[in-house]
Design a protein around this motif. Structure first.
Motif, PDB file in Angstrom:
ATOM      1  N   CYS A  48       0.829  -1.211   0.000  1.00 24.51           N
ATOM      2  CA  CYS A  48       0.000   0.000   0.000  1.00 24.51           C
ATOM      3  C   CYS A  48       0.863   1.260   0.000  1.00 24.51           C
ATOM      4  N   ALA A  49       2.009   1.209   0.668  1.00 25.79           N
ATOM      5  CA  ALA A  49       2.928   2.352   0.634  1.00 25.79           C
ATOM      6  C   ALA A  49       3.484   2.545  -0.770  1.00 25.79           C
ATOM      7  N   ALA A  52       0.817   4.167  -2.936  1.00 24.55           N
ATOM      8  CA  ALA A  52       0.186   5.391  -2.433  1.00 24.55           C
ATOM      9  C   ALA A  52       0.054   6.447  -3.533  1.00 24.55           C
ATOM     10  N   LYS A  57      -4.892   3.821  -0.383  1.00 26.11           N
ATOM     11  CA  LYS A  57      -4.747   4.168   1.031  1.00 26.11           C
ATOM     12  C   LYS A  57      -5.079   2.949   1.887  1.00 26.11           C
TER      13      LYS A  57
END
Length: 298
Positions: A48-49, A52, A57
């Motif tokens: 997810c990072a 981003a 999110k």
């Protein structure tokens, strides 16, 4: 509904529902006592990072502290992972337990949903610059094209179209090792993009190219014996090296017409590499493909 539940609903609206109007929100239901959750956490947080900038999110929901929310999503076991967009669950990602599986799910969702992202905004911003770089390449202004693509790369690194432009500009400047270094530095997922295949084809053609100042000798050999395929192949290579793309394609097509199997189909392989280097969407390639089809299916 208790005050605690009301607070949980309000927090969920703020953290998940509202952002999901434009973003893809990944909701991870977990608990402190859940062993599999602890194994999944570093994977889902990393992916997810990484995503981003693409508009993804992550929101983690502790089921012990948010029983009402978990019940609304009918969570029966954990970890349970949902993708939420515009306030609605759009996918159950609970079966994705590896980084590769999760990225595959996200890539599919992002290709189907109008998710707003920094990356999309950047792509829209640099699209005219990429077009400028490609126009300069077409016009043979390789130094200027390289400058344009280098500037774009500072704004948006690890972009396939930009890296392809850089590499092809370097090929035009006869800096083949530098071109290969640009491609070698790309992440694996970017390196598989079709735009990078085009750059690799350009490098391959340049590696094989042998510029010839005077092609009259090999032209005479072909004129004397039209079935001298070795001479015609040499002529095609010399023409490509000298920038005479049309004539090179004509010679390769003639070779295929006369003997498509010569040297394990070398003429066709070289022609397809030329197509790839030029760009498969290019109108010139479309015209040459029609000629090739007429020969192959005549």
């Amino acid at each position: 509904m208790s005050d605690t539940d009301k607070a949980a609903v309000e927090a969920f609206r703020r953290d998940v529902v509202d952002p999901s109007r434009t973003q893809l929100v990944i909701v991870d239901f977990w608990a402190e006592w859940c062993g599999p959750c602890k194994q999944l956490t570093p994977i889902i947080e990393k992916v997810c990072a990484d995503y981003a900038a693409k508009g993804v999110k992550l929101v983690k929901v502790n089921v012990d502290e948010n029983k009402f929310i978990a019940a609304q999503f009918r969570v029966q076991s954990i970890p349970t992972v949902y993708a939420v967009f515009q306030g609605q669950p759009v996918a159950d990602l609970s079966q994705a337990r590896t980084e590769g599986q999760l990225k595959q799910y996200l890539d599919q969702l992002l290709s189907q949903l109008p998710v707003a992202s920094e990356e999309k905004d950047q792509l829209e911003e640099i699209a005219p610059l990429i077009a400028m770089g490609e126009e300069l390449l077409t016009g043979g202004e390789h130094e200027r094209a390289l400058s344009v693509f280098d500037q774009i790369a500072q704004m948006l690194p690890d972009n396939a179209e930009v890296a392809s432009g850089q590499a092809r500009a370097l090929v035009g400047l006869a800096r083949l090792d530098d071109a290969e270094a640009v491609l070698a530095a790309l992440p694996d997922d970017i390196a598989k993009d079709h735009a990078i295949d085009r750059a690799r084809a350009a490098i391959a053609l340049a590696r094989d190219a042998r510029p010839v100042a005077d092609l009259s000798g090999v032209e005479a050999r072909v004129a004397a014996n039209p079935d001298d395929h070795e001479a015609r192949f040499e002529l095609a290579g010399g023409l490509m090296a000298n920038g005479e793309r049309d004539r090179a394609a004509e010679e390769l097509l003639e070779m295929i017409r006369r003997d498509r199997e010569w040297n394990d189909g070398a003429a066709r392989a070289q022609l397809l590499t030329l197509f790839e280097a030029t760009g498969l969407e290019d109108p010139w390639v479309a015209a040459q493909r029609r000629k090739l089809s007429q020969i192959l299916f005549a």
